[in-house]
Design a protein around this motif. Structure first.
Motif, PDB file in Angstrom:
ATOM      1  N   ASN A  60       0.808  -1.216   0.000  1.00 17.52           N
ATOM      2  CA  ASN A  60       0.000   0.000   0.000  1.00 17.52           C
ATOM      3  C   ASN A  60       0.847   1.276   0.000  1.00 17.52           C
ATOM      4  N   PRO A 107       6.058   3.835  -6.034  1.00 19.47           N
ATOM      5  CA  PRO A 107       4.812   4.042  -5.270  1.00 19.47           C
ATOM      6  C   PRO A 107       4.935   5.068  -4.146  1.00 19.47           C
ATOM      7  N   ASP A 118       8.407   5.783 -11.660  1.00 22.21           N
ATOM      8  CA  ASP A 118       7.035   5.468 -11.253  1.00 22.21           C
ATOM      9  C   ASP A 118       7.000   4.662  -9.953  1.00 22.21           C
ATOM     10  N   ALA A 157      -0.876  10.882  -8.086  1.00 22.58           N
ATOM     11  CA  ALA A 157      -2.111  10.099  -7.968  1.00 22.58           C
ATOM     12  C   ALA A 157      -1.807   8.655  -7.565  1.00 22.58           C
ATOM     13  N   GLY A 158      -2.418   8.212  -6.474  1.00 22.58           N
ATOM     14  CA  GLY A 158      -2.252   6.839  -6.020  1.00 22.58           C
ATOM     15  C   GLY A 158      -0.961   6.573  -5.287  1.00 22.58           C
ATOM     16  N   LYS A 159      -0.126   7.604  -5.063  1.00 26.94           N
ATOM     17  CA  LYS A 159       1.166   7.399  -4.399  1.00 26.94           C
ATOM     18  C   LYS A 159       1.148   8.022  -3.001  1.00 26.94           C
ATOM     19  N   THR A 160       2.019   7.505  -2.156  1.00 24.69           N
ATOM     20  CA  THR A 160       2.286   8.144  -0.879  1.00 24.69           C
ATOM     21  C   THR A 160       3.350   9.206  -1.121  1.00 24.69           C
ATOM     22  N   GLY A 180      -1.130   6.414   0.162  1.00 17.72           N
ATOM     23  CA  GLY A 180      -1.751   7.334  -0.774  1.00 17.72           C
ATOM     24  C   GLY A 180      -1.896   8.746  -0.255  1.00 17.72           C
TER      25      GLY A 180
END
Length: 613
Positions: free
Chosen positions: A359, A523, A521, A551-554, A388
């Motif tokens: 995650n 995460p 790219d 977007a969608g990343k921490t 995120g």
């Protein structure tokens, strides 16, 4: 034929890497040279054979004189022609083959491969050191030691087999030859050998330390020169040309004086050697002539003894130079060991596994790090960043922002507390897998001295050309890349950027760095003043791109320009290594605390990091 000898050893063969190499010189050298063990035996044997051949040739010259003295000229060839033919065959064919193999073992097997193996393994070891280790020394000095230690190690091996083994075998053979002729001829040789060894001992015990000091001084020169060249823009900008010349000249002069002291030893050695050689010639040849005069030795013995000592006379300078070179190069290796044998302290745990990132949740618990000091860094910091979530971090200079990022990337291990990603302590996973999952854009966007293509693909080497171009387009870099050309005629993505990217503007370097991270790219995304080098128009475009990339990343974003993080999910305010405020932009403004004070004092959106709330 050359390829056969060159490939007897593979310098890149796999080996058990030791993060703590031996610190003793002999053990250190052997740990590197162990793959050459069997070749060393062959080289030593061949060196003995070559020395024996030299002695036999001199002995046979003495026999030949004796034969010519006692044999009638008319029957000389009939009596000894076969023997002379066999000797001639051995000299013309067997001797060149044996010496040729000996030379190829030395020149084609040992010398190229020893230097290559030592340099390769030394570089692997040094590259494995932590960021903190590199920050403690000159890059130039580190590089100089990596470059000068391998040839020094090769020279040590060369002198052992080409000179020292040969000379010892030659002296033993000379003593046997003289003893066979007349035992009394060995006495002046033994006396000379004792004095010669005393001179060698006196010299080498001083040359080793002097050479290590001289080598260290040369490394310091390299370190200062590289430091000046790396920062040439600052030198020019502040008009410190003369100051930098004086700074480097100081180290050059120190290197000169240390080298002078080293060379004085060689001068004293030469004086002593000339005197000793005079004693050798007079002692052995004079004694042989005396024995001949009292009819106790033949002319052949006089001729062989004379040829032998004259050969030794010619060899002693070479032997002495070889011995001192041996210890001088050992001094260079010892100096290089300060870098190459330095233990790696930041290691993967023995049973470290790759990071299993599901995650991207980051948990920081009681983090303490002061870089070994009592102040600065982080002080018992705890923080949870949900998967995120986009978090901005602000604070005055020295508040601990950069320290937090360095610990997250495991450039250092914390002095207390822990960092977990998806429940995994980052000290228990491999460093490579940890950093592979984190993308970082720093304010100081240093590039590799390679092409634009190589720099962007550094983010993901297996990416296609189209993926690379797409990343550049997202970073608003593609238009200026298309117009680039270097002095070698390469253009576009093949153009070279210069050392640290100096051929590009700060904004161009930053956009290349952004393209590299976009291509990676990862995460987890860390932005450390990611748009600070960009003008306002480009920054606005890049910000939109970054929002897409986030977007969608921490995300963890450090910024002095508060407008760049105002839309983050959370903003963390650090002060003296601790969290003093935590909330959204609106919440923090409403609190009227530290963040609100920063915001109120902004000029053009920049944080007054030296102010007080």
């Amino acid at each position: 034929m050359f390829r056969f000898f060159e490939n007897l050893i593979d310098p890149y063969q796999s080996y058990p890497e030791d993060p703590r190499p031996p610190r003793q010189l002999r053990a250190f050298l052997w740990s590197y040279l162990k793959p050459f063990k069997s070749i060393f035996w062959i080289a030593g044997l061949l060196s003995l054979v070559v020395a024996a051949i030299e002695i036999l040739l001199i002995a046979y010259m003495g026999r030949l004189v004796t034969l010519m003295e006692v044999t009638d000229r008319s029957t000389f060839w009939a009596d000894h022609g076969l023997e002379l033919g066999v000797v001639a065959f051995a000299i013309l064919f067997l001797r060149p083959i044996l010496q040729g193999v000996d030379t190829m073992i030395m020149n084609n097997t040992l010398m190229p491969n020893i230097g290559t193996l030592v340099r390769y393994r030394a570089h692997r070891h040094v590259q494995g050191q932590s960021i903190g280790w590199f920050e403690r020394d000159f890059a130039g000095r580190i590089a100089n030691r990596i470059m000068q230690t391998p040839p020094a190690a090769g020279e040590v091996v060369f002198q052992i087999f080409d000179a020292l083994t040969f000379s010892v075998a030659y002296l033993v053979g000379a003593a046997i030859l003289l003893a066979d002729a007349d035992g009394r001829l060995v006495l002046p040789l033994i006396a000379w050998s004792g004095l010669f060894l005393a001179l060698v001992y006196w010299t080498v015990t001083r040359v080793g330390p002097a050479s290590e000091t001289s080598s260290d001084a040369r490394s310091a020169v390299t370190g200062r020169v590289v430091d000046t060249y790396t920062n040439i823009h600052s030198v020019k900008l502040f008009a410190h040309h003369t100051k930098e010349i004086d700074y480097v000249t100081e180290s050059i002069e120190h290197a000169r004086t240390t080298f002078q002291r080293e060379m004085r030893l060689y001068t004293l050695m030469d004086w002593g050697l000339v005197a000793l050689n005079g004693l050798l010639v007079v002692g052995v040849v004079g004694w042989a002539i005396y024995l001949w005069s009292v009819d106790q030795a033949t002319l052949g013995i006089v001729a062989a003894a004379s040829a032998l000592v004259l050969r030794l006379n010619a060899m002693t300078g070479w032997i002495m130079w070889a011995a001192t070179s041996f210890f001088r190069e050992l001094g260079v290796v010892a100096e290089g060991m300060r870098t190459i044998a330095d233990p790696i302290t930041l290691l993967d745990a023995p049973n470290a596994t790759p990071l299993n990132l599901s995650n991207g949740r980051i948990t920081i618990d009681g983090l303490v790090h002061h870089y070994g000091r009592e102040t600065g860094g982080l002080n018992n910091l705890s923080l949870t960043i949900e998967a995120g979530q986009k978090v901005g971090i602000v604070g005055r200079s020295g508040a601990g922002k950069s320290t937090l990022i360095k610990l997250l990337l495991r450039f250092y291990d914390p002095e207390g507390g822990r960092i977990e990603i998806d429940g995994q302590d980052i000290t228990t996973v491999t460093q490579e897998s940890l950093r592979r999952h984190i993308g970082v854009v720093q304010q100081d966007s240093s590039l590799l001295h390679r092409s634009i293509r190589d720099n962007i693909l550094f983010g993901r080497p297996d990416a296609t050309t189209q993926q690379m171009i797409s990343a550049a387009q997202k970073a608003k870099a593609h238009p200026f890349i298309a117009d680039l050309a270097d002095e070698e005629g390469r253009s576009g993505y093949d153009a070279q950027v210069g050392e640290r990217g100096v051929k590009l503007s700060g904004g161009q370097r930053q956009r290349i760095s952004l393209a590299r991270v976009i291509l990676k790219d990862a995460p987890i995304l860390v932005l450390d003043e990611a748009t600070a080098a960009l003008d306002s128009e480009v920054e606005a475009e890049i910000q939109n791109t970054l929002y897409d990339v986030m977007a969608g990343k921490t995300v963890i974003a450090i910024a002095h320009r508060l407008s760049t993080i105002a839309h983050m999910d959370r903003i963390i305010v650090l002060d003296e290594g601790a969290i003093v405020e935590d909330g959204t932009h609106s919440e923090l403004l409403a609190q009227g605390g530290v963040y609100a004070g920063f915001w109120a004092r902004q000029s053009g959106g920049f944080l007054d990091t030296d102010g007080t709330p």
